[in-house]
Design a protein around this motif. Structure first.
Motif, PDB file in Angstrom:
ATOM      1  N   SER A 198       0.853  -1.186   0.000  1.00  0.00           N
ATOM      2  CA  SER A 198       0.000   0.000   0.000  1.00  0.00           C
ATOM      3  C   SER A 198       0.884   1.229   0.000  1.00  0.00           C
ATOM      4  O   SER A 198       1.972   1.234   0.574  1.00  0.00           O
ATOM      5  CB  SER A 198      -0.933   0.019   1.221  1.00  0.00           C
ATOM      6  N   GLY A 199       0.416   2.268  -0.667  1.00  0.00           N
ATOM      7  CA  GLY A 199       1.190   3.504  -0.773  1.00  0.00           C
ATOM      8  C   GLY A 199       0.640   4.352  -1.899  1.00  0.00           C
ATOM      9  O   GLY A 199      -0.458   4.099  -2.403  1.00  0.00           O
ATOM     10  N   ASP A 200       1.400   5.348  -2.315  1.00  0.00           N
ATOM     11  CA  ASP A 200       0.895   6.239  -3.358  1.00  0.00           C
ATOM     12  C   ASP A 200       0.726   5.495  -4.679  1.00  0.00           C
ATOM     13  O   ASP A 200       1.232   4.386  -4.874  1.00  0.00           O
ATOM     14  CB  ASP A 200       1.780   7.477  -3.507  1.00  0.00           C
ATOM     15  N   ALA A 201      -0.016   6.118  -5.588  1.00  0.00           N
ATOM     16  CA  ALA A 201      -0.396   5.445  -6.830  1.00  0.00           C
ATOM     17  C   ALA A 201       0.808   5.038  -7.660  1.00  0.00           C
ATOM     18  O   ALA A 201       0.810   3.967  -8.287  1.00  0.00           O
ATOM     19  CB  ALA A 201      -1.322   6.353  -7.643  1.00  0.00           C
ATOM     20  N   ILE A 256       1.330  -8.961  -7.606  1.00  0.00           N
ATOM     21  CA  ILE A 256       1.287  -8.357  -6.284  1.00  0.00           C
ATOM     22  C   ILE A 256      -0.035  -7.600  -6.139  1.00  0.00           C
ATOM     23  O   ILE A 256      -0.542  -7.000  -7.087  1.00  0.00           O
ATOM     24  CB  ILE A 256       2.493  -7.417  -6.049  1.00  0.00           C
ATOM     25  N   VAL A 257      -0.622  -7.643  -4.950  1.00  0.00           N
ATOM     26  CA  VAL A 257      -1.852  -6.911  -4.655  1.00  0.00           C
ATOM     27  C   VAL A 257      -1.463  -5.542  -4.110  1.00  0.00           C
ATOM     28  O   VAL A 257      -0.598  -5.438  -3.227  1.00  0.00           O
ATOM     29  CB  VAL A 257      -2.718  -7.670  -3.631  1.00  0.00           C
ATOM     30  N   THR A 258      -2.076  -4.487  -4.631  1.00  0.00           N
ATOM     31  CA  THR A 258      -1.733  -3.131  -4.177  1.00  0.00           C
ATOM     32  C   THR A 258      -2.985  -2.358  -3.782  1.00  0.00           C
ATOM     33  O   THR A 258      -4.078  -2.611  -4.288  1.00  0.00           O
ATOM     34  CB  THR A 258      -0.987  -2.339  -5.273  1.00  0.00           C
ATOM     35  N   VAL A 259      -2.787  -1.403  -2.886  1.00  0.00           N
ATOM     36  CA  VAL A 259      -3.838  -0.461  -2.486  1.00  0.00           C
ATOM     37  C   VAL A 259      -3.276   0.949  -2.622  1.00  0.00           C
ATOM     38  O   VAL A 259      -2.441   1.368  -1.814  1.00  0.00           O
ATOM     39  CB  VAL A 259      -4.313  -0.707  -1.042  1.00  0.00           C
ATOM     40  N   PRO A 260      -3.691   1.703  -3.650  1.00  0.00           N
ATOM     41  CA  PRO A 260      -3.248   3.097  -3.788  1.00  0.00           C
ATOM     42  C   PRO A 260      -3.948   3.975  -2.750  1.00  0.00           C
ATOM     43  O   PRO A 260      -5.178   3.976  -2.665  1.00  0.00           O
ATOM     44  CB  PRO A 260      -3.674   3.473  -5.212  1.00  0.00           C
TER      45      PRO A 260
END
Length: 266
Positions: free
Chosen positions: A154-157, A170-174
């Motif tokens: 998770s982090g900035d876009a 990888i799974v990401t959360v912007p």
């Protein structure tokens, strides 16, 4: 199942200014709380997916940011800095099933986060084999050294996009997007919910994880903001001045790259 979390703050939902990441500033207290909340959401997501033990590396600045009294009983935390070249990944070993990253941020030279940097604000860019690299670049490759896949970030876009390019699946959360000195962020409550669900999903499908692939030889180039830092760094054994204010170092062994970064960026 053991899970490793590397936690930073500059990609935490809502952040927009260096004062919010500096323990000596009044704004820091609020963002220390928010950083802790995102780490707790990651812990809970991993636990829901079957994690039995979680080790957290507090990986921002002093290494003493997360509010430890709020951690669950199944978690342990690495605080402070040992000086080991694994740095933000110190405490990781082959025993872990996955690495998770929270609060991560865009690389030095980027305009995608008002707090974009790579390890220190004394460098304008860090390149690995000719490509501009982020802290995540080096940390994901560090995890791969141990045979540990990077499952969630998770982090900035921009760092989310960079992570997906480096680590397929990888799974990401912007959490936010930068515009000069401003940031457009999702609400912290939404970020915590998304991190919980994202980590749960990522751990639940570890069989689909892939690791970053980059075979040696490796070469890093650190472009410093000023010539004084570049001159000092050029005295690291094997390093060479490669351009104005730039120092390069090459090795077939990625751990030697990590060791060099530990001293070049000190």
């Amino acid at each position: 199942m053991k899970i490793f979390i590397s936690a930073d703050i500059e990609g935490t939902a809502g952040i927009a200014h260096w004062d919010e990441a500096d323990r000596d500033k009044a704004d820091y207290r609020e963002f220390r709380e928010l950083m802790t909340g995102e780490v707790l959401a990651a812990c809970e997501g991993a636990r829901a997916a079957g994690a039995t033990e979680i080790v957290i590396k507090d990986a921002h600045e002093s290494g003493r940011n997360i509010i430890v009294d709020r951690l669950p009983a199944y978690a342990r935390i690495m605080r402070g800095w040992s000086g080991h070249p694994d740095s933000m990944m110190f405490g990781l070993s082959t025993e872990f099933a996955a690495a998770i990253y929270t609060g991560y941020h865009a690389k030095a030279g980027s305009e995608a986060n008002p707090l974009a940097h790579t390890t220190t604000t004394r460098v304008s860019r860090v390149l690995l084999n000719g490509e501009v690299a982020s802290e995540f670049t080096f940390n994901a490759l560090c995890a791969a050294r141990y045979g540990v896949p990077s499952a969630f970030l998770s982090g900035d876009a921009e760092i989310c996009a960079d992570a997906r390019a480096l680590v397929p699946n990888i799974v990401t959360v912007p959490t936010l997007e930068g515009f000069g000195r401003a940031s457009l962020s999702i609400a912290p409550a939404q970020a915590r919910e998304a991190i919980f669900e994202g980590v749960k999903l990522a751990i639940g499908r570890l069989s689909e994880r892939t690791m970053p692939f980059l075979s040696g030889p490796y070469e890093i180039t650190v472009e410093f903001v000023n010539s004084t830092d570049a001159y000092r760094a050029s005295w690291y054994p094997g390093a060479r001045a490669s351009a104005p204010r730039a120092v390069s170092f090459a090795s077939d062994d990625f751990f030697e790259i990590q060791r060099a970064l530990r001293f070049l960026l000190a």
